[in-house]
Design a protein around this motif. Structure first.
Motif, PDB file in Angstrom:
ATOM      1  N   UNK A   1      34.281  32.891   2.081  1.00  0.00           N
ATOM      2  CA  UNK A   1      33.862  31.518   2.374  1.00  0.00           C
ATOM      3  C   UNK A   1      32.971  31.420   3.606  1.00  0.00           C
ATOM      4  N   UNK A   2      32.742  32.523   4.303  1.00  0.00           N
ATOM      5  CA  UNK A   2      31.842  32.503   5.443  1.00  0.00           C
ATOM      6  C   UNK A   2      32.498  32.415   6.794  1.00  0.00           C
ATOM      7  N   UNK A   3      33.831  32.473   6.857  1.00  0.00           N
ATOM      8  CA  UNK A   3      34.507  32.345   8.145  1.00  0.00           C
ATOM      9  C   UNK A   3      34.205  33.508   9.075  1.00  0.00           C
ATOM     10  N   UNK A   4      33.898  34.684   8.495  1.00  0.00           N
ATOM     11  CA  UNK A   4      33.479  35.805   9.331  1.00  0.00           C
ATOM     12  C   UNK A   4      32.190  35.467  10.077  1.00  0.00           C
ATOM     13  N   UNK A   5      31.277  34.775   9.390  1.00  0.00           N
ATOM     14  CA  UNK A   5      30.054  34.323  10.035  1.00  0.00           C
ATOM     15  C   UNK A   5      30.298  33.248  11.071  1.00  0.00           C
ATOM     16  N   UNK A   6      31.216  32.323  10.774  1.00  0.00           N
ATOM     17  CA  UNK A   6      31.537  31.278  11.740  1.00  0.00           C
ATOM     18  C   UNK A   6      32.058  31.878  13.047  1.00  0.00           C
TER      19      UNK A   6
ATOM     20  N   UNK B   1      34.306  24.289  17.126  1.00  0.00           N
ATOM     21  CA  UNK B   1      35.404  24.861  16.335  1.00  0.00           C
ATOM     22  C   UNK B   1      34.880  25.859  15.307  1.00  0.00           C
ATOM     23  N   UNK B   2      35.561  27.006  15.211  1.00  0.00           N
ATOM     24  CA  UNK B   2      35.251  28.020  14.200  1.00  0.00           C
ATOM     25  C   UNK B   2      36.548  28.492  13.573  1.00  0.00           C
ATOM     26  N   UNK B   3      36.576  28.624  12.244  1.00  0.00           N
ATOM     27  CA  UNK B   3      37.766  29.131  11.555  1.00  0.00           C
ATOM     28  C   UNK B   3      37.623  30.633  11.357  1.00  0.00           C
TER      29      UNK B   3
ATOM     30  N   UNK C   1      42.582  28.065   8.067  1.00  0.00           N
ATOM     31  CA  UNK C   1      41.940  26.895   7.452  1.00  0.00           C
ATOM     32  C   UNK C   1      42.162  26.868   5.952  1.00  0.00           C
ATOM     33  N   UNK C   2      42.137  28.053   5.316  1.00  0.00           N
ATOM     34  CA  UNK C   2      42.281  28.109   3.868  1.00  0.00           C
ATOM     35  C   UNK C   2      43.710  27.794   3.419  1.00  0.00           C
ATOM     36  N   UNK C   3      44.612  27.688   4.316  1.00  0.00           N
ATOM     37  CA  UNK C   3      45.985  27.375   4.019  1.00  0.00           C
ATOM     38  C   UNK C   3      46.903  28.317   4.778  1.00  0.00           C
ATOM     39  N   UNK C   4      48.025  27.774   5.217  1.00  0.00           N
ATOM     40  CA  UNK C   4      48.521  26.401   5.029  1.00  0.00           C
ATOM     41  C   UNK C   4      47.931  25.374   5.981  1.00  0.00           C
ATOM     42  N   UNK C   5      47.004  25.773   6.821  1.00  0.00           N
ATOM     43  CA  UNK C   5      46.351  24.820   7.716  1.00  0.00           C
ATOM     44  C   UNK C   5      46.670  25.089   9.176  1.00  0.00           C
ATOM     45  N   UNK C   6      45.647  25.448   9.947  1.00  0.00           N
ATOM     46  CA  UNK C   6      45.868  25.758  11.352  1.00  0.00           C
ATOM     47  C   UNK C   6      45.391  24.690  12.308  1.00  0.00           C
TER      48      UNK C   6
ATOM     49  N   UNK D   1      28.890  42.237  14.246  1.00  0.00           N
ATOM     50  CA  UNK D   1      30.227  41.659  14.429  1.00  0.00           C
ATOM     51  C   UNK D   1      30.697  40.971  13.155  1.00  0.00           C
ATOM     52  N   UNK D   2      29.794  40.244  12.505  1.00  0.00           N
ATOM     53  CA  UNK D   2      30.178  39.589  11.248  1.00  0.00           C
ATOM     54  C   UNK D   2      30.666  40.616  10.236  1.00  0.00           C
ATOM     55  N   UNK D   3      29.957  41.731  10.111  1.00  0.00           N
ATOM     56  CA  UNK D   3      30.347  42.755   9.138  1.00  0.00           C
ATOM     57  C   UNK D   3      31.633  43.461   9.542  1.00  0.00           C
ATOM     58  N   UNK D   4      31.843  43.620  10.831  1.00  0.00           N
ATOM     59  CA  UNK D   4      33.092  44.213  11.301  1.00  0.00           C
ATOM     60  C   UNK D   4      34.275  43.330  10.901  1.00  0.00           C
ATOM     61  N   UNK D   5      34.123  42.022  11.088  1.00  0.00           N
ATOM     62  CA  UNK D   5      35.184  41.093  10.701  1.00  0.00           C
ATOM     63  C   UNK D   5      35.339  41.071   9.183  1.00  0.00           C
ATOM     64  N   UNK D   6      34.205  41.134   8.466  1.00  0.00           N
ATOM     65  CA  UNK D   6      34.246  41.073   7.005  1.00  0.00           C
ATOM     66  C   UNK D   6      35.047  42.231   6.410  1.00  0.00           C
ATOM     67  N   UNK D   7      34.947  43.399   7.024  1.00  0.00           N
ATOM     68  CA  UNK D   7      35.632  44.575   6.476  1.00  0.00           C
ATOM     69  C   UNK D   7      37.147  44.499   6.602  1.00  0.00           C
ATOM     70  N   UNK D   8      37.627  43.681   7.527  1.00  0.00           N
ATOM     71  CA  UNK D   8      39.069  43.632   7.774  1.00  0.00           C
ATOM     72  C   UNK D   8      39.562  42.176   7.723  1.00  0.00           C
ATOM     73  N   UNK D   9      39.494  41.560   6.547  1.00  0.00           N
ATOM     74  CA  UNK D   9      39.906  40.165   6.404  1.00  0.00           C
ATOM     75  C   UNK D   9      41.409  39.999   6.537  1.00  0.00           C
ATOM     76  N   UNK D  10      41.809  38.846   7.088  1.00  0.00           N
ATOM     77  CA  UNK D  10      43.233  38.562   7.280  1.00  0.00           C
ATOM     78  C   UNK D  10      43.507  37.122   6.858  1.00  0.00           C
TER      79      UNK D  10
END
Length: 401
Positions: A112-117, A85-87, A147-152, A28-37
């Protein structure tokens, strides 16, 4: 995702039932990593989260603060409410890793590791939903955008994610390449700094590089401003306090033989002590105004706070620390001095409820997995994923009883 492995041996290690989830966590982490948003654009990630929660029959709500998701796992008996909480967002960085699961979105990367979070929080939700008799009360899992901006975090708080049911405490983790794999960084009080940003245009008068007396040189203005701003930390701040002032961008001029009429600066300020809120921005403007006045120039300055400091509640930090001591292999694996001047908008949650944000060591130099956060070759040792689930589950079991 269902595991049937025994949980009898769960002291000073990851329980077997959670360790059995490791292949799923990696997938799942790698699936998310491949399609960053990027922030508030996490539609695909949000859909993946919601799909998994539906598969497991977990109550949840989507579309909070645009792309946020909140899941509720209610135990079989009443008790307190703990939020996790996970970003979920990525960064505008072009990935340079040569890996099978490299980013498929040009100019975007989970650096930054948010895919892992996200994977850790999902696996935690699944495990808890299958073990509702192991805790009391409710666990609210917050999947936060931007989280990286503008802030959620702030818009999620304003949307009421800490209400209905009211959250008693909140925890969160950050996979951390500044700590080695197998360690946990946790401390009471200030963990991460406030983040303030500024941008300034210095307005001079351009002209010929050989006739400077007809001009007001914006490059000279910028050089003096950058140097003078450093005196704020060096001479206006108590030397026992931690403050950073960085000018990260300076753009001026377009020809070798022309004097620039404008110079653009952008920078950031970091500090822990809330007494400095408003003060440093005031001093920055006073210095810029003074330099400009001495050259008969003018300026346009914008200054704003992005995130307040991350402050951990002592009681919740003690709980997380006590849990970490049962998970890490050695006593030295719990690291108390883990402060950073980086910022995090989890601070908005921690302003509303007591909580603890902690670091989960994920660096493995032997595998080349120790590039810093926000680097185009950032990656982490995925062995940390199951450890993150174990940390969250044990915190729930200890707090919700």
């Amino acid at each position: 995702m269902v595991s049937t492995v025994s949980t009898s041996e769960n002291i000073h290690k990851i329980r077997q039932e959670i360790q059995a989830l490791q292949p799923w966590l990696v997938q799942v982490r790698r699936q998310i990593h491949q399609f960053p948003e990027l922030g508030f654009q996490e539609q695909r990630t949000c859909q993946l989260i919601a799909q998994k929660l539906r598969e497991w029959g977990i109550e949840h709500e989507t579309g909070i603060a645009q792309t946020g998701v909140v899941a509720l796992i209610r135990a079989s008996k009443p008790g307190p409410v703990l939020a996790i909480r996970a970003d979920i967002d990525a960064l505008p960085i072009t990935e340079k890793n040569d890996i099978p699961y490299r980013s498929q979105h040009d100019g975007k990367m989970h650096a930054c590791g948010h895919d892992g979070h996200t994977a850790i929080a999902l696996a935690t939700a699944c495990y808890l939903s299958q073990h509702r008799d192991a805790f009391a009360g409710t666990v609210k899992i917050i999947f936060q955008p931007a989280e990286e901006g503008p802030g959620g975090a702030k818009p999620m708080v304003e949307a009421g994610v800490l209400k209905n049911p009211d959250v008693d405490a909140l925890i969160g983790l950050h996979l951390w390449n500044n700590l080695p794999l197998g360690t946990v960084g946790v401390r009471s009080g200030y963990l991460m700094a406030a983040v303030e940003l500024f941008r300034c245009t210095l307005l001079g008068r351009g002209g010929h590089g050989a006739i400077p007396h007809q001009t007001t040189d914006a490059v000279v203005l910028a050089a003096q401003v950058v140097n003078a701003l450093q005196t704020i930390v060096a001479r206006n701040i108590d030397p026992l306090e931690s403050v950073v002032l960085t000018v990260g961008e300076l753009h001026a001029g377009s020809a070798y033989n022309a004097i620039a009429d404008t110079a653009n600066l952008r920078g950031t300020v970091r500090y822990y002590n809330p007494d400095y809120e408003g003060y440093i921005g005031k001093r920055i403007e006073e210095i810029i105004a003074g330099v400009c006045q001495s050259h008969s120039a003018s300026y346009d300055l914008k200054y704003w706070q992005q995130y307040p400091p991350v402050v951990n509640d002592s009681a919740i930090a003690d709980l997380v620390r006590s849990v970490a001591e049962t998970v890490v292999e050695t006593e030295a694996g719990v690291v108390p001095e883990c402060q950073t001047m980086a910022g995090e908008d989890v601070s908005y949650f921690l302003r509303e409820v007591p909580g603890c944000y902690f670091f989960l060591g994920a660096a493995n130099p032997q595998k080349g997995l120790d590039y810093p956060h926000h680097h185009p070759r950032f990656n982490f040792d995925e062995s940390a994923l199951a450890m993150g689930v174990e940390m969250f589950v044990r915190c729930v079991e200890k707090f919700c009883r």
